[in-house]
Write a protein that holds these residues in place. Structure first.
Motif, PDB file in Angstrom:
ATOM      1  N   UNK A  17       2.927  -7.779  -2.834  1.00  0.00           N
ATOM      2  CA  UNK A  17       4.319  -7.745  -2.396  1.00  0.00           C
ATOM      3  C   UNK A  17       4.460  -7.902  -0.901  1.00  0.00           C
ATOM      4  N   UNK A  18       3.585  -7.236  -0.152  1.00  0.00           N
ATOM      5  CA  UNK A  18       3.601  -7.351   1.312  1.00  0.00           C
ATOM      6  C   UNK A  18       3.403  -8.800   1.746  1.00  0.00           C
ATOM      7  N   UNK A 107      -0.531   6.666  -2.127  1.00  0.00           N
ATOM      8  CA  UNK A 107      -0.419   7.723  -3.140  1.00  0.00           C
ATOM      9  C   UNK A 107       0.987   7.857  -3.713  1.00  0.00           C
ATOM     10  N   UNK A 108       2.002   7.615  -2.888  1.00  0.00           N
ATOM     11  CA  UNK A 108       3.375   7.696  -3.389  1.00  0.00           C
ATOM     12  C   UNK A 108       3.625   6.591  -4.410  1.00  0.00           C
ATOM     13  N   UNK A 109       3.201   5.369  -4.090  1.00  0.00           N
ATOM     14  CA  UNK A 109       3.377   4.260  -5.025  1.00  0.00           C
ATOM     15  C   UNK A 109       2.627   4.461  -6.322  1.00  0.00           C
ATOM     16  N   UNK A 110       1.425   5.025  -6.241  1.00  0.00           N
ATOM     17  CA  UNK A 110       0.649   5.281  -7.459  1.00  0.00           C
ATOM     18  C   UNK A 110       1.246   6.426  -8.262  1.00  0.00           C
ATOM     19  N   UNK A 201       6.206  -2.365   4.755  1.00  0.00           N
ATOM     20  CA  UNK A 201       7.010  -1.469   3.922  1.00  0.00           C
ATOM     21  C   UNK A 201       7.333  -2.117   2.577  1.00  0.00           C
ATOM     22  N   UNK A 202       7.369  -3.449   2.539  1.00  0.00           N
ATOM     23  CA  UNK A 202       7.558  -4.134   1.253  1.00  0.00           C
ATOM     24  C   UNK A 202       6.416  -3.836   0.297  1.00  0.00           C
ATOM     25  N   UNK A 203       5.237  -3.433   0.818  1.00  0.00           N
ATOM     26  CA  UNK A 203       4.125  -3.086  -0.057  1.00  0.00           C
ATOM     27  C   UNK A 203       4.508  -2.052  -1.094  1.00  0.00           C
ATOM     28  N   UNK A 204       4.861  -0.836  -0.686  1.00  0.00           N
ATOM     29  CA  UNK A 204       5.257   0.156  -1.681  1.00  0.00           C
ATOM     30  C   UNK A 204       6.604  -0.127  -2.322  1.00  0.00           C
TER      31      UNK A 204
END
Length: 368
Positions: A17-18, A107-110, A201-204
């Motif tokens: 995504x990033x 960790x938040x995304x997972x 930030x687009x990553x998560x």
């Protein structure tokens, strides 16, 4: 010769995504190839040494692994429109936020993906169709289960542990509120043009919180300004070629609405650098020079909001910290003074004074 780049990855992949949003903004000629199991397990592994995504194949046949390395490569080849601010404070801030989004938010995304079962149906459908296109659904599902089990096997080391859910949830809600308030006043993180920080930030946000059903509904949709930013960064328009002072609203200024986020970055994220650095320094004398370190070391314990967060140390994080500190070290004395004058009131002086062991990246690991 093929004139297009090929990005191997999935829409649901954090770091794809990033890179995907970044390439769209740069208007680089590329195609997204939803990497299948043969390409992932054999071709990518042969070319990069890792079973990983995203990977960028250039028109000249080069294979580039790691989202930061991909962006560095494209930025050098296609400098316009730039995503790296010219002014010292925004430039330093862009790299700091890239490291934060790449390392702190994983960790938040997972957690938001794997803790809520309703997300699995989307993961199963999209990953299965990519891994084994044209195969029967039951075979696709079998392949996906193997991938899912591998990812779930890393949850504990990443800190996704039931006793920490409340701390992670409270932190996420608060941080998303801060970002939503910021985007109500500023189109992007550093002002009116997207920067490296936005693509990080687009990553998560793109593949995880913004597309998985539970977080997209419960966390992103209620925050209208955050959702609008995510829509902008997902399909960004190139900047005007007209002269500008920089990526922020003035040459060397960060929007004040971002300050609460930055205070949290300095208070919570920098101790992660320091604790990982201490562990790596302790073991380096026992590891032959150039030998990649283990991906995970012992637990670290760092602040997260009003609580504490434990997870296994990842030496790779030091390579990201190194990117940030290298930007500062490359500045002249006057520019360093500007960065310090900006960072210290926000609690960032400790980062500028941090001494970390020098790391070399080798795939998903690093060596001394």
């Amino acid at each position: 010769m093929n004139t297009e780049f090929t990005l191997y990855g999935w829409h649901l992949s954090y770091f794809t995504g990033k890179v995907l949003c970044y390439l769209r903004y740069k208007k680089v000629p590329f195609v997204l190839d939803p990497v299948n199991i043969l390409t992932l397990m054999h071709r990518i592994k042969r070319e990069t040494g890792e079973v990983v995504m995203p990977v960028l194949r250039t028109p000249h046949g080069e294979w580039i692994q790691d989202s930061s390395a991909i962006i560095d490569y494209i930025e050098a080849k296609y400098p316009t429109p730039s995503t790296i601010p010219d002014a010292p404070v925004p430039r330093f801030c862009a790299y700091l936020l890239e490291a934060w989004c790449d390392e702190w938010w994983v960790p938040i995304g997972m957690h938001t993906r794997w803790t809520y079962p309703e997300n699995y149906a989307v993961f199963e459908r999209e990953a299965g169709a990519a891994l084994l296109p044209h195969f029967p659904r039951f075979l696709q599902n079998m392949a996906v289960r193997r991938v899912a089990n591998t990812l779930r096997g890393a949850l504990d080391r990443m800190g996704i542990r039931a006793p920490q859910y409340a701390v992670m949830d409270a932190w996420t809600q608060h941080m998303l509120d801060l970002l939503d308030a910021h985007f109500a006043q500023s189109a992007y993180l550093l002002g009116e043009r997207p920067s490296l920080a936005d693509f990080a930030l687009a990553g998560p946000m793109y593949g995880h919180l913004g597309r998985d059903p539970w977080p997209a509904r419960e966390l992103v949709a209620p925050r209208k300004q955050l959702r609008a930013w995510l829509d902008r960064i997902s399909n960004p328009m190139p900047a005007s070629p007209a002269p500008t002072l920089g990526l922020s609203q003035s040459p060397d200024q960060i929007p004040t609405t971002l300050e609460p986020v930055l205070r949290a970055v300095f208070r919570e994220f920098v101790p992660l650098f320091a604790q990982i650095g201490a562990q790596v320094e302790a073991i380096l004398p026992t590891v032959p020079t150039g030998t990649p370190l283990r991906r995970f070391l012992q637990d670290v314990d760092v602040p997260m909001g009003d609580g504490r967060f434990r997870r296994a140390a990842m030496p790779y994080t030091l390579w990201m910290a190194q990117r940030v500190l290298d930007v500062y070290a490359a500045m002249n004395v006057d520019d360093q003074a500007r960065v310090r004058a900006w960072a210290e009131p926000l609690g960032g002086g400790a980062l500028l004074d941090l001494t970390l062991p020098r790391m070399r990246r080798s795939g998903l690991r690093v060596s001394g």
